[in-house]
Design a protein around this motif. Structure first.
Motif, mmCIF file in Angstrom:
data_model
loop_
_atom_site.group_PDB
_atom_site.id
_atom_site.type_symbol
_atom_site.label_atom_id
_atom_site.label_comp_id
_atom_site.label_asym_id
_atom_site.label_seq_id
_atom_site.Cartn_x
_atom_site.Cartn_y
_atom_site.Cartn_z
ATOM 1 N N LEU A 130 0.815 -1.215 0.000
ATOM 2 C CA LEU A 130 0.000 0.000 0.000
ATOM 3 C C LEU A 130 0.851 1.269 0.000
ATOM 4 O O LEU A 130 0.386 2.330 -0.428
ATOM 5 C CB LEU A 130 -0.946 0.002 1.212
ATOM 6 C CG LEU A 130 -2.087 -1.019 1.169
ATOM 7 C CD1 LEU A 130 -2.882 -0.991 2.466
ATOM 8 C CD2 LEU A 130 -3.021 -0.744 -0.012
ATOM 9 N N LYS A 131 2.123 1.155 0.447
ATOM 10 C CA LYS A 131 2.996 2.327 0.430
ATOM 11 C C LYS A 131 3.303 2.779 -0.993
ATOM 12 O O LYS A 131 3.758 3.910 -1.211
ATOM 13 C CB LYS A 131 4.315 2.019 1.152
ATOM 14 C CG LYS A 131 4.185 1.960 2.663
ATOM 15 C CD LYS A 131 5.543 1.676 3.293
ATOM 16 C CE LYS A 131 5.428 1.529 4.807
ATOM 17 N NZ LYS A 131 6.751 1.231 5.415
ATOM 18 N N LYS A 132 3.057 1.891 -1.947
ATOM 19 C CA LYS A 132 3.281 2.267 -3.341
ATOM 20 C C LYS A 132 2.243 3.292 -3.832
ATOM 21 O O LYS A 132 2.440 3.926 -4.857
ATOM 22 C CB LYS A 132 3.236 1.025 -4.228
ATOM 23 C CG LYS A 132 4.324 0.008 -3.911
ATOM 24 C CD LYS A 132 4.166 -1.229 -4.773
ATOM 25 C CE LYS A 132 5.206 -2.283 -4.420
ATOM 26 N NZ LYS A 132 5.026 -3.513 -5.233
ATOM 27 N N ILE A 133 1.143 3.394 -3.082
ATOM 28 C CA ILE A 133 0.106 4.381 -3.435
ATOM 29 C C ILE A 133 0.570 5.733 -2.931
ATOM 30 O O ILE A 133 0.703 5.961 -1.722
ATOM 31 C CB ILE A 133 -1.258 3.994 -2.820
ATOM 32 C CG1 ILE A 133 -1.698 2.610 -3.328
ATOM 33 C CG2 ILE A 133 -2.315 5.050 -3.165
ATOM 34 C CD1 ILE A 133 -2.967 2.089 -2.675
ATOM 35 N N VAL A 135 -0.953 7.938 0.096
ATOM 36 C CA VAL A 135 -0.999 7.445 1.481
ATOM 37 C C VAL A 135 0.345 6.903 1.966
ATOM 38 O O VAL A 135 0.443 6.424 3.103
ATOM 39 C CB VAL A 135 -2.085 6.346 1.651
ATOM 40 C CG1 VAL A 135 -3.467 6.940 1.509
ATOM 41 C CG2 VAL A 135 -1.852 5.191 0.687
ATOM 42 N N SER A 136 1.376 6.962 1.158
ATOM 43 C CA SER A 136 2.659 6.373 1.559
ATOM 44 C C SER A 136 3.235 7.082 2.789
ATOM 45 O O SER A 136 3.665 6.425 3.753
ATOM 46 C CB SER A 136 3.654 6.442 0.391
ATOM 47 O OG SER A 136 3.844 7.794 -0.016
ATOM 48 N N ALA A 137 3.225 8.403 2.793
ATOM 49 C CA ALA A 137 3.750 9.144 3.950
ATOM 50 C C ALA A 137 2.875 8.908 5.177
ATOM 51 O O ALA A 137 3.393 8.792 6.303
ATOM 52 C CB ALA A 137 3.820 10.636 3.617
ATOM 53 N N TYR A 138 1.581 8.826 4.961
ATOM 54 C CA TYR A 138 0.659 8.587 6.085
ATOM 55 C C TYR A 138 0.934 7.226 6.718
ATOM 56 O O TYR A 138 0.972 7.099 7.954
ATOM 57 C CB TYR A 138 -0.787 8.661 5.583
ATOM 58 C CG TYR A 138 -1.806 8.171 6.580
ATOM 59 C CD1 TYR A 138 -2.206 8.973 7.657
ATOM 60 C CD2 TYR A 138 -2.379 6.909 6.453
ATOM 61 C CE1 TYR A 138 -3.135 8.521 8.574
ATOM 62 C CE2 TYR A 138 -3.319 6.453 7.359
ATOM 63 C CZ TYR A 138 -3.702 7.256 8.426
ATOM 64 O OH TYR A 138 -4.626 6.796 9.336
ATOM 65 N N ILE A 139 1.131 6.196 5.882
ATOM 66 C CA ILE A 139 1.376 4.847 6.415
ATOM 67 C C ILE A 139 2.672 4.822 7.222
ATOM 68 O O ILE A 139 2.723 4.245 8.326
ATOM 69 C CB ILE A 139 1.419 3.813 5.270
ATOM 70 C CG1 ILE A 139 0.015 3.683 4.634
ATOM 71 C CG2 ILE A 139 1.895 2.454 5.783
ATOM 72 C CD1 ILE A 139 -0.008 2.788 3.398
ATOM 73 N N ILE A 152 -9.010 8.635 0.358
ATOM 74 C CA ILE A 152 -10.098 9.455 -0.202
ATOM 75 C C ILE A 152 -9.930 10.904 0.227
ATOM 76 O O ILE A 152 -10.075 11.824 -0.580
ATOM 77 C CB ILE A 152 -11.477 8.916 0.249
ATOM 78 C CG1 ILE A 152 -11.740 7.529 -0.354
ATOM 79 C CG2 ILE A 152 -12.583 9.882 -0.154
ATOM 80 C CD1 ILE A 152 -13.021 6.886 0.145
ATOM 81 N N ASN A 153 -9.633 11.099 1.517
ATOM 82 C CA ASN A 153 -9.494 12.463 2.036
ATOM 83 C C ASN A 153 -8.374 13.212 1.312
ATOM 84 O O ASN A 153 -8.536 14.371 0.910
ATOM 85 C CB ASN A 153 -9.227 12.423 3.534
ATOM 86 C CG ASN A 153 -9.749 13.658 4.246
ATOM 87 O OD1 ASN A 153 -10.945 13.797 4.480
ATOM 88 N ND2 ASN A 153 -8.852 14.573 4.560
#
Length: 414
Positions: free
Chosen positions: A289-292, A295-299, A336-337
């Motif tokens: 999912l970090k590839k997205i 959201v990578s920084a969030y994860i 989404i946010n």
């Protein structure tokens, strides 16, 4: 006057009786007065109409142009022959007291009515003049004019009644008081319309050009006319709905003016996520999912905080339920946010969020709430469709599913 006795003298001179000569003299006089009045009316109309046209062409203001369009000059011209008749016919009827009395009442009534029509044409012209002004083009001018004319008609009718029946004002008011209940019942809609027009104007409830929705009457479109009795709404399917004016103060309706004058137009829509697809995530899945990008920084940040919390509290992570964890739905909400916050159609100065709603038997509602900068209907719908196209296509990347009721084919396959 001798002028009106010439026919009588001529007829008696040739041997006709007194009574016969009087009646023939009356008829001849009335015919001559009628012909003269007709000629005066024709001349007055030509003079006044031509005078108003010349005046309208020579002035910069458009008010006199509207006077011409509303035929004000024609009504004013009618008053001149009426005044001539009012002054001459009683002289011709001096030997016929009863008929003179009846005529006086009739011609006075007619003069009052023509005066009211003249006033109506002037106020209509004034209303048309105001409608072309930017400061007044959204105001219910027709309603104002109708209220003023209603007052004038009331005074006019009262004057006619007082004159026809030779009664005093106090007796007339006493009579109206006695039958006030009947008057209220008969003129209920008119009274309600007057009250509603005043309240709509004073409270600025509706303006011409406002987009309103009234489900009770099937109205959903722009207000094109507001008058004493009705409000006309041009619906978006190009049909026209007419609703009573007093419904604007007695019933609930939606006015979209606030949205149109605000910086943005709202999107408030949700998707339903299957509850059984929501789960905790393992580190291997987080790596994918970090590839997205969004959201990578969030994860990274959230996982660092969660790991530190679990270590400090000695959490046994042999079971995913222990301690704090990331879920696929939580990361999806953050995605989404971030997506809608960076979308070019979103108004960044207004509320933007993605939130949970109360879970239902159809799944977990995830609501997207934001405002578009472009408030035009077609563009707004395009932006909303663009956002949800992307969100719906993104669900599968987080190992989630959108709820759908099974189709008949699904049941057959099962």
């Amino acid at each position: 006057m001798e002028l009106f006795n010439w026919a009588y003298k001529l007829l008696t001179g040739i041997g006709l009786g007194h009574v016969t000569a009087i009646y023939i003299n009356l008829v001849i006089n009335l015919i001559i007065i009628g012909i003269i009045a007709y000629v005066i009316d024709k001349i007055a109309k030509r003079v006044f109409i031509l005078g108003f046209i010349i005046l309208a062409r020579s002035t910069k203001t458009s008010f006199d142009d509207f006077l011409v369009r509303n035929k004000t000059s024609k009504f004013i011209a009618h008053l001149i022959p009426l005044y001539f008749i009012y002054k001459t016919v009683p002289v011709a009827l001096k030997d016929f007291t009863y008929w003179e009395y009846i005529f006086s009442k009739g011609i006075t009534t007619f003069i009052i009515l023509i005066s009211l029509w003249t006033a109506r044409s002037i106020f209509n012209a004034f209303g048309d003049y105001l409608k072309q002004k930017p400061d007044y083009n959204d105001k219910p001018i027709d309603s104002y004019v109708q209220v003023v004319m209603l007052i004038l008609w009331i005074f006019g009718v009262i004057s006619i009644i007082l004159m026809l029946f030779d009664i005093k004002m106090d007796k007339l008011l006493a009579t109206f008081g006695a039958i006030s209940a009947v008057i209220i019942i008969v003129f209920k809609d008119t009274i309600l319309g007057v009250v509603a027009s005043i309240q709509v104007t004073v409270n600025d409830i509706v303006r011409i050009g406002d987009w309103i929705t009234i489900e009770k009457f099937g109205a959903d479109g722009d207000v094109i006319e507001i008058n004493l009795a009705t409000v006309k709404v041009k619906n978006f399917d190009n049909t026209t709905t007419t609703i009573p004016t007093y419904s604007l103060i007695s019933d609930s309706f939606k006015n979209w003016r606030g949205m149109q004058s605000s910086p943005g137009r709202r999107i408030k829509r949700h998707i339903l996520i299957k509850a059984n697809t929501v789960r905790f995530l393992h580190k291997e899945e987080l790596a994918d999912l970090k590839k997205i990008h969004l959201v990578s920084a969030y994860i990274d940040q959230r996982q660092h905080d969660i790991d530190r919390y679990n270590e400090q509290n000695g959490i046994d992570k042999s079971l995913s339920i222990n301690g704090r964890n990331l879920t696929n739905l939580g990361i999806f909400r953050k995605y989404i946010n971030n997506y809608i916050e960076t979308h070019p159609g979103a108004n960044k100065e207004m509320t933007i969020m993605c939130r949970h709603l109360q879970p239902t038997e159809k799944g977990i509602p995830i609501e997207i709430y934001l405002f578009t900068s472009d408030k035009r209907w077609i563009n707004h719908e395009y932006i909303m469709a663009d956002i949800f196209d992307h969100i719906i296509a993104s669900v599968a990347y987080f190992d989630l599913e959108i709820f759908e009721l099974p189709s008949g084919k699904g049941y057959i396959d099962a």
